[in-house]
Design an enzyme around this catalytic site. Sequence first.
Site, PDB file in Angstrom:
ATOM      1  N   GLY A  47       5.541  -5.893  20.663  1.00 25.40           N
ATOM      2  CA  GLY A  47       5.527  -7.506  20.585  1.00 25.40           C
ATOM      3  C   GLY A  47       4.720  -7.789  19.356  1.00 25.40           C
ATOM      4  O   GLY A  47       5.448  -7.729  18.360  1.00 25.40           O
ATOM      5  N   GLU A  48       3.704  -8.321  19.128  1.00 23.00           N
ATOM      6  CA  GLU A  48       2.970  -8.684  17.890  1.00 23.00           C
ATOM      7  C   GLU A  48       1.452  -8.103  17.902  1.00 23.00           C
ATOM      8  O   GLU A  48       0.989  -8.694  18.719  1.00 23.00           O
ATOM      9  CB  GLU A  48       3.202 -10.238  17.715  1.00 23.00           C
ATOM     10  CG  GLU A  48       2.330 -10.716  16.416  1.00 23.00           C
ATOM     11  CD  GLU A  48       2.759  -9.991  15.042  1.00 23.00           C
ATOM     12  OE1 GLU A  48       3.887  -9.744  14.892  1.00 23.00           O
ATOM     13  OE2 GLU A  48       1.858  -9.580  14.513  1.00 23.00           O
ATOM     14  N   SER A  49       1.368  -7.103  17.020  1.00 22.27           N
ATOM     15  CA  SER A  49      -0.028  -6.669  17.131  1.00 22.27           C
ATOM     16  C   SER A  49      -1.218  -7.440  16.866  1.00 22.27           C
ATOM     17  O   SER A  49      -2.318  -7.308  17.166  1.00 22.27           O
ATOM     18  CB  SER A  49       0.020  -5.622  16.114  1.00 22.27           C
ATOM     19  OG  SER A  49       0.194  -5.766  14.783  1.00 22.27           O
ATOM     20  N   CYS A  79       5.897   0.222  19.209  1.00 26.18           N
ATOM     21  CA  CYS A  79       5.909  -0.742  18.013  1.00 26.18           C
ATOM     22  C   CYS A  79       4.743  -1.287  17.586  1.00 26.18           C
ATOM     23  O   CYS A  79       3.664  -0.776  17.290  1.00 26.18           O
ATOM     24  CB  CYS A  79       7.053  -1.655  18.210  1.00 26.18           C
ATOM     25  SG  CYS A  79       7.497  -2.652  16.724  1.00 26.18           S
ATOM     26  N   ARG A 108       1.941  -1.654   8.870  1.00 25.21           N
ATOM     27  CA  ARG A 108       2.739  -2.826   9.727  1.00 25.21           C
ATOM     28  C   ARG A 108       3.798  -3.360   8.974  1.00 25.21           C
ATOM     29  O   ARG A 108       3.924  -3.485   7.791  1.00 25.21           O
ATOM     30  CB  ARG A 108       1.619  -3.777   9.801  1.00 25.21           C
ATOM     31  CG  ARG A 108       1.958  -4.732  10.928  1.00 25.21           C
ATOM     32  CD  ARG A 108       0.913  -5.779  11.367  1.00 25.21           C
ATOM     33  NE  ARG A 108       1.265  -6.877  11.720  1.00 25.21           N
ATOM     34  CZ  ARG A 108       1.370  -8.161  11.098  1.00 25.21           C
ATOM     35  NH1 ARG A 108       0.533  -8.109  10.030  1.00 25.21           N
ATOM     36  NH2 ARG A 108       1.432  -9.078  11.185  1.00 25.21           N
ATOM     37  N   ARG A 138      11.250  -5.304  13.506  1.00 24.38           N
ATOM     38  CA  ARG A 138      10.039  -5.501  12.369  1.00 24.38           C
ATOM     39  C   ARG A 138       8.739  -4.210  12.795  1.00 24.38           C
ATOM     40  O   ARG A 138       7.720  -4.583  12.897  1.00 24.38           O
ATOM     41  CB  ARG A 138       9.136  -6.792  12.584  1.00 24.38           C
ATOM     42  CG  ARG A 138      10.192  -7.883  12.070  1.00 24.38           C
ATOM     43  CD  ARG A 138       9.557  -9.368  12.147  1.00 24.38           C
ATOM     44  NE  ARG A 138       8.243  -9.460  11.573  1.00 24.38           N
ATOM     45  CZ  ARG A 138       8.223  -9.741  10.313  1.00 24.38           C
ATOM     46  NH1 ARG A 138       9.428  -9.738   9.486  1.00 24.38           N
ATOM     47  NH2 ARG A 138       7.109  -9.918   9.625  1.00 24.38           N
ATOM     48  N   HIS A 173      11.538   0.876  20.135  1.00 26.71           N
ATOM     49  CA  HIS A 173      11.312   0.227  21.601  1.00 26.71           C
ATOM     50  C   HIS A 173      12.094   1.156  22.763  1.00 26.71           C
ATOM     51  O   HIS A 173      13.259   0.484  22.934  1.00 26.71           O
ATOM     52  CB  HIS A 173      11.745  -1.108  21.513  1.00 26.71           C
ATOM     53  CG  HIS A 173      10.858  -2.132  20.698  1.00 26.71           C
ATOM     54  ND1 HIS A 173       9.627  -2.658  21.260  1.00 26.71           N
ATOM     55  CD2 HIS A 173      10.866  -2.392  19.560  1.00 26.71           C
ATOM     56  CE1 HIS A 173       9.392  -3.566  20.481  1.00 26.71           C
ATOM     57  NE2 HIS A 173       9.991  -3.288  19.311  1.00 26.71           N
ATOM     58  N   GLU A 175      12.081   1.213  25.677  1.00 26.83           N
ATOM     59  CA  GLU A 175      11.946   0.450  26.914  1.00 26.83           C
ATOM     60  C   GLU A 175      13.354  -0.468  26.601  1.00 26.83           C
ATOM     61  O   GLU A 175      13.549  -0.875  27.775  1.00 26.83           O
ATOM     62  CB  GLU A 175      10.794  -0.190  27.072  1.00 26.83           C
ATOM     63  CG  GLU A 175      10.523  -1.638  26.356  1.00 26.83           C
ATOM     64  CD  GLU A 175       9.918  -1.080  24.571  1.00 26.83           C
ATOM     65  OE1 GLU A 175       9.846  -0.134  24.302  1.00 26.83           O
ATOM     66  OE2 GLU A 175       9.817  -2.319  24.101  1.00 26.83           O
TER      67      GLU A 175
HETATM   68  N1  GLN Z   1       5.799  -6.400  13.600  1.00 30.72           N
HETATM   69  C1  GLN Z   1       4.787  -6.338  14.823  1.00 30.72           C
HETATM   70  C2  GLN Z   1       3.425  -6.405  14.770  1.00 30.72           C
HETATM   71  O1  GLN Z   1       2.990  -6.297  13.664  1.00 30.72           O
HETATM   72  C3  GLN Z   1       5.480  -5.345  15.631  1.00 30.72           C
HETATM   73  C4  GLN Z   1       7.041  -5.808  16.125  1.00 30.72           C
HETATM   74  C5  GLN Z   1       7.243  -5.276  17.538  1.00 30.72           C
HETATM   75  O2  GLN Z   1       6.537  -4.973  18.300  1.00 30.72           O
HETATM   76  N2  GLN Z   1       8.359  -5.395  17.849  1.00 30.72           N
HETATM   77  O3  GLN Z   1       2.793  -6.067  15.673  1.00 30.72           O
END
Ligand code: GLN
Length: 194
Positions: A47-49, A79, A108, A138, A173, A175
């Site tokens: 997702g997004e950390s 990720c 990251r 990403r 990923h 999943e």
């Molecule tokens: N770039 C995202 C982050 O910093 C990670 C991207 C992802 O989980 N697909 O979390």
Amino acid sequence: MPVIGVLALQGNVREHVQALEAAGATARPVRRLPEIEAADGLVIPGGESTTLWRLADAFELLDPIRKLIAGGMPAFGSCAGMIMLADRLLDGAGGQRTFGGIDMTVRRNAFGRQVDSFERQVTLDVGSGEPFPAVFIRAPWVEQAGPGVVVLGTDGGRIIAVRQCALLATAFHPELTPDRRVHELFVSIVKGTS
Ligand code: GLN
């Protein structure tokens, strides 16, 4: 059958639940601390950390989950989840914290500077050892791994999958593709058979 919780703050929760069920576990989304504590293992989805960090902090889960992982709870992060399992982070947002657990430095958005998302076969020392179709979005990579970290996968010389005892992390990923070898490995880690 082990019960595996998928941290349901943000990200690919449903996909991980389905992948874990296909890999032979009982899986459920978890958000409250008692639910997390009751699980035999924890998946931290992509997702997004920075969002995972902020939400975990706001819900007062950051330190409790950090302690559970430090105390031996099996965990798998993909990720953004890999970022959350890193002891050290490069190119994080100001003040960004992680759960930690794996003795590694993760950069990251490392691939993101070259190309945002892509899918390609990577070398993965999991299951049959056949090349693995890996989706990177990403994605981070592991810039440095400590002596206790086993490298399970690389892509162009970059470390993209690691294991340290009961902790597993992938920059991609698994999943999102049908190959279930990574989830099967995590289920066997939770069962104590791998
Ligand atoms: N770039 C995202 C982050 O910093 C990670 C991207 C992802 O989980 N697909 O979390």
